[in-house]
Design a protein around this motif. Structure first.
Motif, mmCIF file in Angstrom:
data_model
loop_
_atom_site.group_PDB
_atom_site.id
_atom_site.type_symbol
_atom_site.label_atom_id
_atom_site.label_comp_id
_atom_site.label_asym_id
_atom_site.label_seq_id
_atom_site.Cartn_x
_atom_site.Cartn_y
_atom_site.Cartn_z
ATOM 1 N N SER A 47 -161.928 -26.050 -1.162
ATOM 2 C CA SER A 47 -162.604 -25.230 -0.145
ATOM 3 C C SER A 47 -163.832 -24.534 -0.691
ATOM 4 C CB SER A 47 -161.637 -24.194 0.441
ATOM 5 O OG SER A 47 -161.660 -22.981 -0.285
ATOM 6 N N PHE A 48 -163.856 -24.272 -1.989
ATOM 7 C CA PHE A 48 -164.968 -23.485 -2.529
ATOM 8 C C PHE A 48 -165.347 -23.993 -3.914
ATOM 9 C CE2 PHE A 48 -167.608 -19.824 -3.317
ATOM 10 C CZ PHE A 48 -168.004 -19.453 -2.044
ATOM 11 N N PRO A 49 -166.119 -25.108 -3.969
ATOM 12 C CA PRO A 49 -166.449 -25.697 -5.269
ATOM 13 C C PRO A 49 -167.485 -24.909 -6.071
ATOM 14 C CG PRO A 49 -167.452 -26.952 -3.483
ATOM 15 C CD PRO A 49 -166.576 -25.920 -2.838
ATOM 16 N N LEU A 90 -164.748 -31.351 1.492
ATOM 17 C CA LEU A 90 -164.725 -29.906 1.691
ATOM 18 C C LEU A 90 -163.791 -29.561 2.843
ATOM 19 C CD1 LEU A 90 -166.135 -27.311 0.582
ATOM 20 C CD2 LEU A 90 -167.620 -27.473 2.595
ATOM 21 N N GLN A 101 -160.318 -23.223 3.690
ATOM 22 C CA GLN A 101 -159.213 -22.781 2.826
ATOM 23 C C GLN A 101 -157.857 -22.760 3.545
ATOM 24 O OE1 GLN A 101 -160.555 -19.321 0.811
ATOM 25 N NE2 GLN A 101 -158.587 -18.854 -0.081
ATOM 26 N N THR A 134 -159.594 -23.912 13.565
ATOM 27 C CA THR A 134 -160.526 -23.720 12.455
ATOM 28 C C THR A 134 -161.476 -24.905 12.331
ATOM 29 O OG1 THR A 134 -158.968 -22.354 11.232
ATOM 30 C CG2 THR A 134 -160.682 -23.432 9.942
ATOM 31 N N THR A 140 -168.137 -27.134 14.253
ATOM 32 C CA THR A 140 -168.898 -27.014 12.999
ATOM 33 C C THR A 140 -169.029 -28.400 12.370
ATOM 34 O OG1 THR A 140 -167.128 -26.815 11.366
ATOM 35 C CG2 THR A 140 -167.652 -24.821 12.634
ATOM 36 N N PRO A 141 -169.900 -28.517 11.368
ATOM 37 C CA PRO A 141 -170.058 -29.840 10.719
ATOM 38 C C PRO A 141 -168.753 -30.360 10.101
ATOM 39 C CG PRO A 141 -171.845 -28.361 10.076
ATOM 40 C CD PRO A 141 -170.869 -27.536 10.852
ATOM 41 N N ARG A 147 -154.710 -17.294 10.895
ATOM 42 C CA ARG A 147 -154.827 -18.289 11.961
ATOM 43 C C ARG A 147 -153.866 -18.026 13.103
ATOM 44 N NH1 ARG A 147 -156.740 -23.411 8.880
ATOM 45 N NH2 ARG A 147 -155.167 -24.613 9.966
ATOM 46 N N TRP A 191 -171.951 -19.720 6.142
ATOM 47 C CA TRP A 191 -171.360 -20.421 4.989
ATOM 48 C C TRP A 191 -172.319 -21.391 4.312
ATOM 49 C CZ3 TRP A 191 -170.034 -25.799 4.695
ATOM 50 C CH2 TRP A 191 -170.308 -26.521 5.855
ATOM 51 N N PRO A 230 -171.835 -27.527 -0.860
ATOM 52 C CA PRO A 230 -171.290 -26.738 0.241
ATOM 53 C C PRO A 230 -169.982 -26.069 -0.160
ATOM 54 C CG PRO A 230 -170.848 -29.062 0.610
ATOM 55 C CD PRO A 230 -171.632 -28.978 -0.671
ATOM 56 N N SER A 231 -169.823 -24.805 0.208
ATOM 57 C CA SER A 231 -168.588 -24.076 -0.078
ATOM 58 C C SER A 231 -168.240 -23.257 1.153
ATOM 59 C CB SER A 231 -168.784 -23.146 -1.284
ATOM 60 O OG SER A 231 -168.866 -23.901 -2.475
ATOM 61 N N VAL A 232 -167.028 -23.382 1.631
ATOM 62 C CA VAL A 232 -166.690 -22.704 2.886
ATOM 63 C C VAL A 232 -165.624 -21.636 2.698
ATOM 64 C CG1 VAL A 232 -165.037 -24.474 3.612
ATOM 65 C CG2 VAL A 232 -166.138 -23.048 5.323
ATOM 66 N N GLY A 233 -164.692 -21.827 1.769
ATOM 67 C CA GLY A 233 -163.617 -20.854 1.587
ATOM 68 C C GLY A 233 -162.876 -20.605 2.881
ATOM 69 N N GLY A 234 -162.559 -19.337 3.156
ATOM 70 C CA GLY A 234 -161.755 -19.012 4.334
ATOM 71 C C GLY A 234 -162.572 -18.598 5.553
ATOM 72 N N MET A 241 -164.228 -20.090 7.980
ATOM 73 C CA MET A 241 -163.964 -20.725 9.285
ATOM 74 C C MET A 241 -162.582 -20.355 9.826
ATOM 75 S SD MET A 241 -165.636 -24.502 8.959
ATOM 76 C CE MET A 241 -167.389 -24.700 8.661
ATOM 77 N N ASP A 242 -161.635 -20.147 8.917
ATOM 78 C CA ASP A 242 -160.294 -19.722 9.344
ATOM 79 C C ASP A 242 -160.340 -18.312 9.916
ATOM 80 O OD1 ASP A 242 -158.738 -22.038 8.110
ATOM 81 O OD2 ASP A 242 -159.794 -21.246 6.375
ATOM 82 N N ALA A 272 -161.955 -18.174 13.350
ATOM 83 C CA ALA A 272 -161.135 -18.855 14.362
ATOM 84 C C ALA A 272 -159.873 -18.072 14.686
ATOM 85 C CB ALA A 272 -160.763 -20.260 13.889
ATOM 86 N N PRO A 304 -175.854 -24.432 9.886
ATOM 87 C CA PRO A 304 -174.556 -24.953 10.352
ATOM 88 C C PRO A 304 -173.606 -23.809 10.738
ATOM 89 C CG PRO A 304 -175.204 -25.964 8.256
ATOM 90 C CD PRO A 304 -176.183 -24.875 8.518
ATOM 91 N N LEU A 305 -172.905 -23.986 11.838
ATOM 92 C CA LEU A 305 -172.033 -22.919 12.339
ATOM 93 C C LEU A 305 -170.777 -22.735 11.491
ATOM 94 C CD1 LEU A 305 -171.981 -23.246 16.236
ATOM 95 C CD2 LEU A 305 -173.483 -21.878 14.770
ATOM 96 N N THR A 306 -170.317 -21.494 11.445
ATOM 97 C CA THR A 306 -168.994 -21.173 10.909
ATOM 98 C C THR A 306 -167.987 -21.179 12.063
ATOM 99 O OG1 THR A 306 -170.107 -19.740 9.332
ATOM 100 C CG2 THR A 306 -167.709 -19.525 9.494
ATOM 101 N N GLY A 307 -168.455 -20.700 13.215
ATOM 102 C CA GLY A 307 -167.623 -20.702 14.408
ATOM 103 C C GLY A 307 -168.471 -20.445 15.636
ATOM 104 N N LYS A 308 -167.977 -20.885 16.789
ATOM 105 C CA LYS A 308 -168.734 -20.773 18.033
ATOM 106 C C LYS A 308 -168.232 -19.598 18.863
ATOM 107 C CE LYS A 308 -170.911 -23.705 21.389
ATOM 108 N NZ LYS A 308 -172.186 -23.095 20.975
#
Lengths: 236, 221
Positions: free
Chosen positions: A77-79, A100, A103, A124, A128-129, B100, B123, B132-136, B138-139, B142, B169-173
């Protein structure tokens, strides 16, 4: 007699084969089973797919495994974290693949894999992409995306105490992915700071029931990644 | 030349304080990395707020004193933290069940861009070659019941961060409920962005010029 305790980290990582899918516990350095990863570097398996939240830091642990070109694909999730240069460099050169995953979706995919659930829907990442090309479905006027459960051939996990049945307890936020990863692999390999007698862990307090664990090795004074990175250490 | 003698806008602490005032007693709160972390310093006395950090701790306490750091007690930003009395640890699937499953009341996040309909981008800039790194993130958007964002009103080179449509780029809508910036507090509604409060020295017209989306004024009762 059931005895999951093995003598050395070398024995613990026996049988990990080229091309294996390996889950590695840890969130940053907390819970990262450094000694098992170093044993895996010595063991030699290559072309691995590694599932882990991050990609390690400095030139030790997971970062060292990647630096040795033993990992062909990372699912995480987070490289990109602080002191993490090995993965970003290889990724920029196109020498390592990245999947990717958000998390929570990563944790749930592992949980589902361990629980025999092939797939699930989650809100979740919708719109998004990271949801592109995935199946969407509407439940109660909300859109969800289909995500698949994920399993591994091996999991490498770090804990605080274990008994010979493989019952585990963890330390603080080092627990993170450990319990779900233990459930989702064919062979779960655990390094523990302490091996204790059966019954020493109160059954009410067991976090990972031993049924999910295959091998346990005692590493009584595990190194901390941040300390090794601070000292500019490398492995091997 | 700008007149620097007159106070204009809020500083980081003041913005964090504005967010803190809107967090009610008893709330379960997740604070994002960076400026959102400041919010914890300004919760009014008498309110009990429980902090969740998604790596697996409910009841996160302040930064430990020097020498008391534990590398296995960290927050989602991988910084050393402490745990309060009554805290608990749990694994990632439980932690994200809290997120979630809509059990966390409020999440405060940073922003790359936020749109007038509540779309959030925080993100990725979508830059080619970047990892790219998203972590939590988007969770969180949402799943958490209320999403608040805290941000400078414009980028360093003066471009609006509050826009009609996100280009990143969106994280959430349609996830953000309220925006706290150095210039104003904005409510995200179905009818667009409404100005809830202006910072000192900021008027509506100036704010509109700094914003990439149309602003609305609440009608006085």
């Amino acid at each position: 007699m059931i005895n999951k305790i093995v003598k050395s980290t070398e024995d613990a990582v026996k049988g990990i084969f080229d091309g294996a899918v390996v889950m590695i516990g840890g969130f940053g350095e907390a819970g990262s089973p450094i000694e098992l990863i170093h044993a895996l570097i010595d063991q030699g398996a290559k072309n691995l797919t590694v599932i882990s939240n991050n990609t390690g830091s400095g030139h030790v642990g997971l970062a060292a495994l990647i630096e040795q070109k033993r990992v062909s694909k990372m699912i995480c999730s987070f490289p990109r974290t602080s002191n993490s240069t090995v993965f970003p460099d290889l990724y920029a050169k196109g020498e390592i693949e990245l999947e990717l995953v958000p998390q929570g979706t990563l944790a749930e995919r592992i949980r589902a894999g361990g629980a025999g659930i092939p797939a699930f829907y989650t809100p979740t990442s919708v719109h998004t992409p990271l949801a592109e090309g995935k199946e969407n479905r509407v439940f109660n006027h909300q859109t969800y995306v289909l995500e698949y459960g994920i399993k591994a051939d091996f999991s490498l996990v770090k804990c605080k105490a274990a008994d010979r049945y493989g019952n585990l307890i963890y330390n603080k936020t080092a627990r993170n992915f450990g319990p779900v990863m233990c459930t989702a692999a064919e062979i779960t390999i655990v390094q523990t700071s302490r091996v204790v007698e059966l019954g020493k862990i109160d059954p009410e307090n067991v976090v990972t029931p031993g049924i999910f664990v295959s091998r346990v090795v005692e590493v009584s004074n595990p190194v901390h990644e941040s300390k090794l990175v601070f000292e500019n250490r490398t492995y091997p | 030349m700008k007149n620097t003698n007159v106070k204009k806008g809020w500083n980081r602490d003041e913005i964090a304080q504005k967010v803190a005032l809107d967090i009610p007693d008893g709330a379960y709160v997740n604070l994002g990395i960076g400026m959102p972390e400041l919010v914890a310093d300004f919760i009014p006395k008498g309110r009990e707020v429980i902090y969740h950090t998604e790596n697996g701790l409910l009841g996160m306490g302040p930064v430990p004193e020097q020498g008391q750091e534990d590398p296995e007690l960290i927050n989602a930003g991988k910084k050393n933290v402490t745990s309060i009395k009554g805290a608990c640890y749990f694994h990632h699937a439980d932690s994200f069940t809290m997120i979630r499953g809509k059990h966390i009341d409020i999440c405060v996040l940073g922003v790359l861009q936020v749109a007038e309909n509540g779309d959030l981008a925080n993100w990725s800039t979508g830059q080619k070659g970047a990892v790219p790194s998203v972590g939590g993130a988007m969770d969180l958007v949402a799943g958490v019941k209320t999403i608040l964002v805290i941000t400078k009103h414009t980028t360093k080179d003066g471009q609006p961060k509050i826009v009609k449509n996100c280009t990143y780029p969106l994280t959430g809508k349609s996830v953000v409920k309220r925006i706290y910036s150095d210039l104003a507090i904005l409510d995200v509604t179905e009818k667009g962005l409404f100005v809830r409060e202006l910072a000192p020295g900021i008027d509506f017209d100036y704010l509109q010029k700094q914003t990439g989306a149309k602003l609305h004024e609440y009608e006085l009762e």
